[in-house]
Design an enzyme around this catalytic site. Sequence first.
Site, PDB file in Angstrom:
ATOM      1  N   ILE A 158      -5.376  27.212 -17.967  1.00 40.41           N
ATOM      2  CA  ILE A 158      -5.128  26.417 -17.053  1.00 40.41           C
ATOM      3  C   ILE A 158      -6.167  25.697 -16.527  1.00 40.41           C
ATOM      4  O   ILE A 158      -6.821  25.756 -15.496  1.00 40.41           O
ATOM      5  CB  ILE A 158      -4.436  27.062 -16.063  1.00 40.41           C
ATOM      6  N   GLU A 159      -6.620  24.336 -16.680  1.00 37.19           N
ATOM      7  CA  GLU A 159      -7.773  22.904 -16.746  1.00 37.19           C
ATOM      8  C   GLU A 159      -7.318  22.094 -15.669  1.00 37.19           C
ATOM      9  O   GLU A 159      -6.496  21.517 -15.520  1.00 37.19           O
ATOM     10  CB  GLU A 159      -7.960  22.717 -17.663  1.00 37.19           C
ATOM     11  N   VAL A 160      -8.074  22.056 -14.268  1.00 35.63           N
ATOM     12  CA  VAL A 160      -7.763  21.178 -13.417  1.00 35.63           C
ATOM     13  C   VAL A 160      -6.739  20.554 -12.869  1.00 35.63           C
ATOM     14  O   VAL A 160      -5.948  19.803 -12.606  1.00 35.63           O
ATOM     15  CB  VAL A 160      -8.313  19.868 -13.765  1.00 35.63           C
TER      16      VAL A 160
END
Length: 273
Positions: A158-160
């Site tokens: 799960i990115e940014v």
Amino acid sequence: MKHRRPTVADLLSIKGQRQLTMLRVVTLEEAEAAEKAGIDLVSVPPALLGPAFREAAPTVFAFPGLEYGDFVTAEDYLRGAFQAMRAGGDAVYCAAGLSTVRRLREEGIPVCGHVGLIPSKATWTGGFRAVGKTAASAIEIWRQVKALEEAGAFAAEIEVVPGEVAAAISERTSLLMMSMGAGTGCDAQYLFAEDVLGQNRGHYPRHAKVYRNFAAEFERLQRERIAAFREYAEDVRSGAYPEKAHLVGIEPGELEEFLNKIDAQEPAVFRAR
């Protein structure tokens, strides 16, 4: 101290109990350093895997990345996944569609999906920027996580994404959630080794933390490399290299015999030059 490589079941059994550490490594030296530093998980290019990788990093859990675009059909992904697992991978990263994730899972391949900012699909979320800052966007991430869960993935990067959103999602899913710039409410913290080592000369993402300044050392080494090459070239031009110590010797008698033999065989036209 780790004594064996963890399994998917091991990782899922400690979900929510402690933060795991994860790095993107691209060389055997980085893999060995991750092993010796006690890093739990590594993401790797499939080409890095093999006996040398497992000799360098015997107990880290490795996610070879099946990069989006390098594979097209589900069969392509399946073939790549089996190759990666045989070469020493423990699970595969896959940003392909749900049908592909489902196909991999049907064959028993552990899959890590990707939500939030997905670089290969960033055009759909406005480019390289944070995702999930509105309720509607956050709900879409939640929907994607549940879809990955239903398709059989066991983990997701799960990115940014805002930390509060990522934490709420992580609490409500069975997936192992790997945070890249998404806060401490997930199950693992994930950074690129090149950022940790300060190897970049340009932009660092907001979530990166630089622990060393390898870029400065690389620049120093490049200056030394250029200087060494220049000195070598100057030695060749001046005759300073090679010296006698760099050459193989021959006994005078053997040399004389050799010269006599080739002179006897050589046409007179060449001897006259």
